[in-house]
Structure formats: structure tokens, C-alpha cells
Write an enzyme that holds these catalytic residues in place. Structure first.
Site, PDB file in Angstrom:
ATOM      1  N   GLY A   1      23.548  -2.600  35.346  1.00  0.00           N
ATOM      2  CA  GLY A   1      23.484  -1.824  36.575  1.00  0.00           C
ATOM      3  C   GLY A   1      24.336  -2.619  37.435  1.00  0.00           C
ATOM      4  O   GLY A   1      25.332  -3.380  37.113  1.00  0.00           O
ATOM      5  N   ASN A   2      24.052  -2.254  38.742  1.00  0.00           N
ATOM      6  CA  ASN A   2      24.609  -2.922  39.994  1.00  0.00           C
ATOM      7  C   ASN A   2      23.948  -3.092  41.059  1.00  0.00           C
ATOM      8  O   ASN A   2      22.827  -2.567  40.877  1.00  0.00           O
ATOM      9  CB  ASN A   2      25.958  -1.980  40.227  1.00  0.00           C
ATOM     10  CG  ASN A   2      25.406  -0.543  40.797  1.00  0.00           C
ATOM     11  OD1 ASN A   2      24.767  -0.489  41.929  1.00  0.00           O
ATOM     12  ND2 ASN A   2      25.846   0.392  39.941  1.00  0.00           N
ATOM     13  N   ARG A   3      24.231  -3.742  42.085  1.00  0.00           N
ATOM     14  CA  ARG A   3      23.525  -4.165  43.217  1.00  0.00           C
ATOM     15  C   ARG A   3      23.158  -3.025  44.231  1.00  0.00           C
ATOM     16  O   ARG A   3      22.575  -3.563  45.333  1.00  0.00           O
ATOM     17  CB  ARG A   3      24.220  -5.427  43.814  1.00  0.00           C
ATOM     18  CG  ARG A   3      24.384  -6.627  42.660  1.00  0.00           C
ATOM     19  CD  ARG A   3      24.661  -7.770  43.454  1.00  0.00           C
ATOM     20  NE  ARG A   3      24.272  -8.138  45.062  1.00  0.00           N
ATOM     21  CZ  ARG A   3      24.874  -8.543  45.746  1.00  0.00           C
ATOM     22  NH1 ARG A   3      26.259  -8.972  45.669  1.00  0.00           N
ATOM     23  NH2 ARG A   3      24.245  -8.860  46.779  1.00  0.00           N
TER      24      ARG A   3
END
Ligand code: C5P
Length: 226
Positions: free
Chosen positions: A29-31
Site C-alpha cells: 500500500g501507500n500513505r
């Protein structure tokens, strides 16, 4: 941004960070928090637009009154936004879409007992959804991309943005700087809006809600003019 000034406008907004599954319990995932995308949806709704939100992973609640389509992964987001775009006047790709996904998704949980001390993941590129929407856009349909960049300076940010706008072929690109301490998860943002050709058509700083209204002003201007 008067209430109701976008009534009759159909806007599709993607928001949040995609999660690319590795196995039934894990993902890459990412932020992205989804805050800017949800702020855009909220502002568009308040201004009378018909809003469809294509939601990847969000850290914030979604307001009532819009159509929400859940799209956790890039592949699901691709299908959902391609479908929704058929009925849209404006498509805003605020989601942070993973550039790569695991080449294989395991049916069962990956076990360290089976893998040992080193695990290599092979990733394959995801299709560029924004570029695809821009290439398939109808006459008069407005396609808007985002670019969050770890630029060294404002000049650097602008040249990265212009090159990306050209490459993606979209009508507008909203550019902002991100880093370990700026951009994601904050309640404020600072953006430049580039129009086709590379001119800066708007600059906005402030809460993500205030920035959302300025972005909507800029990207709906062509529709108002015609
Ligand atoms: O190339 P980059 O990821 O910086 O581009 C960001 C823009 O492109 C965003 O609008 C994002 O939603 C979109 N994007 C996409 N499909 C991808 C990667 C990014 O539509 N595979």
C-alpha cells in the site's frame, strides 16, 4: 464557489491509496489518506454536483449524498472508474494508484516457515488508468490527474508536473509536494493546477477543503465557458 453552481455537473472522483494483494491477509500500500479526494467530493456535493466517489483505502469518513464504489486495488479501481467515466462530465483521479502489483497473488497466507530468511517479491506494472481515461475521453469531457512529487524545489516541481501532464495527456494536472512530513495525512495542502500546455491556471494553499474548491473552480471553468 456559490452553493449550487455545479448543479447538473456529473463528477467522478477517485480517492485514497490502492492496496495490491499479496495473499489473503497482506498487501502493498501507500500513505495516501484520501483526505484531498474526499474533500473534493464533499465540496462538489455542496456545490450541487452529482458525485460518484471511487474509494480505495480511506482514512477519513465519506459524506452522505454521493454514490460510493469500493475499489481496493488498482485493477478494481480501473474497472470502476472506466465504467463510471462513461456518464461523467469531469473525472478527477485523486487516488494514489500503485504503479506495480505483485506478479502472483497467493491463495494461502505466505508462511515464513516455508520461505526462510529471504523473500523476493516480483512486481509487474499496473496500467496507467489516467492516461487511458484521457485517451478515451469524449469531446468536452474533462480529465484531471494528480501528481504528488518529492521535488527539490518549486522549479523542479513545475518541470516534473509539465512532463507528466504531457505524458498522461489529461486536461489538468494538480501538482503538490510530498515528503516524509508534507502532503499525506495532513489537513492542509498546497497545490499548483497546470492546464494542458503547461500553464499554471491556479495556485492554492490552505485546508484540503479550501484547496478542493479552488481545484473545482479551475477544472470546471471550461464547462462554464462553453
Ligand atoms: O505517474 P504518477 O503515479 O505520478 O501519476 C499520478 C496520477 O496518475 C494520479 O492522478 C493517479 O491517480 C494516476 N495513476 C493512474 N494509474 C496508475 C498510476 C497513477 O491513473 N497506474
Amino acid at each position: 464557489s456559490t452553493p449550487g453552481d455545479l448543479s447538473g455537473t456529473r463528477i467522478v472522483i477517485t480517492a485514497g491509496g490502492t492496496r495490491e494483494p499479496l495473499d489473503p491477509v497482506r498487501f502493498i500500500g501507500n500513505r495516501s489518506s484520501g483526505k484531498q479526494g474526499v474533500a473534493l467530493a464533499t465540496a462538489a456535493l455542496r456545490r450541487g454536483a452529482t458525485v460518484t466517489l471511487i474509494a480505495s483505502h480511506l482514512d477519513v469518513p465519506v459524506p452522505a449524498g454521493l454514490t460510493v464504489v469500493d475499489a481496493p486495488s488498482a485493477a478494481e479501481l480501473h474497472d470502476a472508474v472506466t465504467d463510471a467515466a462513461e456518464e461523467a462530465d469531469v473525472v478527477i483521479m485523486a487516488a494514489a494508484v500503485s504503479d506495480y502489483r505483485p506478479a502472483e497473488v497467493q491463495d494461502a497466507k505466505i508462511k515464513k516457515e516455508d520461505v526462510g530468511d529471504e523473500l523476493t517479491l516480483r512486481l509487474v506494472k499496473n496500467p496507467d488508468i489516467l492516461a487511458g481515461l484521457a485517451a478515451a475521453a469524449r469531446d468536452g469531457q474533462v480529465i484531471v490527474g494528480f501528481a504528488a512529487e518529492t521535488a527539490r524545489s518549486d522549479d523542479d516541481l513545475l518541470s516534473i508536473g509539465r512532463a507528466k501532464l504531457e505524458r498522461k495527456g489529461c486536461d489538468f494536472l494538480v501538482v503538490n509536494r510530498v515528503g516524509w512530513t508534507e502532503g499525506f495525512a495532513l489537513d492542509t495542502n498546497s497545490v499548483l493546477v497546470l492546464e494542458r500546455g503547461g500553464n499554471v491556471t491556479a495556485e492554492a494553499s490552505g485546508t484540503k477543503f479550501a484547496v478542493a474548491d479552488r481545484i473545482l473552480d479551475a477544472v470546471t471553468a471550461p464547462a462554464r465557458a462553453s
